[in-house]
Structures are given as structure tokens and as C-alpha cells.
Scaffold this motif. Structure first.
Motif, short mmCIF file in Angstrom:
data_model
loop_
_atom_site.label_atom_id
_atom_site.label_comp_id
_atom_site.label_asym_id
_atom_site.label_seq_id
_atom_site.Cartn_x
_atom_site.Cartn_y
_atom_site.Cartn_z
N HIS A 24 0.81 -1.22 0.00
CA HIS A 24 0.00 0.00 0.00
C HIS A 24 0.84 1.27 0.00
O HIS A 24 0.35 2.33 -0.34
N GLU A 25 2.11 1.16 0.37
CA GLU A 25 2.99 2.32 0.34
C GLU A 25 3.52 2.60 -1.05
O GLU A 25 3.57 3.74 -1.49
N THR A 26 3.94 1.54 -1.77
CA THR A 26 4.56 1.72 -3.08
C THR A 26 3.64 1.40 -4.24
O THR A 26 3.90 1.81 -5.36
N GLY A 27 2.59 0.61 -3.98
CA GLY A 27 1.70 0.17 -5.04
C GLY A 27 2.23 -1.03 -5.81
O GLY A 27 1.55 -1.55 -6.69
N ARG A 28 3.43 -1.49 -5.48
CA ARG A 28 4.02 -2.62 -6.21
C ARG A 28 3.35 -3.94 -5.84
O ARG A 28 3.05 -4.20 -4.68
N VAL A 29 3.14 -4.77 -6.87
CA VAL A 29 2.56 -6.09 -6.67
C VAL A 29 3.60 -6.97 -5.96
O VAL A 29 4.77 -6.96 -6.31
N ARG A 30 3.13 -7.71 -4.94
CA ARG A 30 4.02 -8.60 -4.21
C ARG A 30 3.83 -10.05 -4.65
O ARG A 30 4.80 -10.73 -4.95
N PHE A 44 -4.27 -6.93 9.80
CA PHE A 44 -3.08 -6.62 10.59
C PHE A 44 -2.31 -5.44 10.01
O PHE A 44 -1.23 -5.12 10.48
N LYS A 45 -2.89 -4.80 9.01
CA LYS A 45 -2.32 -3.59 8.40
C LYS A 45 -0.87 -3.76 7.94
O LYS A 45 -0.06 -2.85 8.04
N ASP A 46 -0.55 -4.97 7.45
CA ASP A 46 0.80 -5.28 6.94
C ASP A 46 1.91 -4.98 7.95
O ASP A 46 3.05 -4.74 7.58
N ASP A 47 1.59 -4.99 9.24
CA ASP A 47 2.57 -4.65 10.28
C ASP A 47 3.29 -5.92 10.75
O ASP A 47 2.70 -6.75 11.45
N ALA A 53 3.64 -10.98 16.58
CA ALA A 53 2.99 -11.11 17.89
C ALA A 53 1.81 -12.08 17.80
O ALA A 53 1.61 -12.90 18.70
N ALA A 54 1.06 -12.01 16.72
CA ALA A 54 -0.06 -12.94 16.53
C ALA A 54 0.44 -14.37 16.39
O ALA A 54 -0.14 -15.30 16.97
#
Length: 72
Positions: A24-30, A44-47, A53-54
Motif C-alpha cells: 500500500h505504500e509503493t503500489g508494487r505487486v508482491r 493486521f495492516k501489513d505490520d 505477535a499474533a
């Protein structure tokens, strides 16, 4: 990408890859993910800290269930 992943999710490698995951920061496909893994990353907001922790939480719970660990 779908062929490279064998048609399966890049995370769980069990379910069909149905979603294009992107940063979501770069827009690049992972990679391509299943619905559950894609939704999980979003929740988990990609954190990575929260994701780790989960994972540790689940491992602790499993150890308790197996009678190997101390209380949470």
C-alpha cells in the motif's frame, strides 16, 4: 505469476491464489494470495510486528494446550 506459484497462495500454499497483493505504500505487486491470507494481512495492516505477535500468541496457546507451557 499464477503459474510460478502453482496456482496457490504465496502465504499458506494451500488455497487457490485469487487476489493480487500489493504494497500500500509503493503500489508494487508482491504476490497472489487466497482470500483468507489477503484479508489477514489487511486486518493486521501489513505490520510485521503485529503479525509476529499474533504468530507467537498462537504458538503459546498451542503449547498450553499440549501441556508444555505456562499460563498466558
Amino acid at each position: 505469476m499464477l503459474a510460478e506459484q502453482g496456482g496457490l497462495c504465496a502465504i499458506c500454499v494451500k488455497a487457490p491464489a485469487e487476489h493480487v497483493d500489493h504494497c500500500h505504500e509503493t503500489g508494487r505487486v508482491r504476490a497472489l494470495l487466497c482470500s483468507n491470507c489477503n484479508g489477514g494481512l489487511g486486518q493486521f495492516k501489513d505490520d510485521p510486528v503485529v503479525l509476529r505477535a499474533a504468530a507467537e500468541y498462537v504458538l503459546r496457546y498451542r503449547a498450553l494446550q499440549a501441556g508444555e507451557g505456562a499460563a498466558l
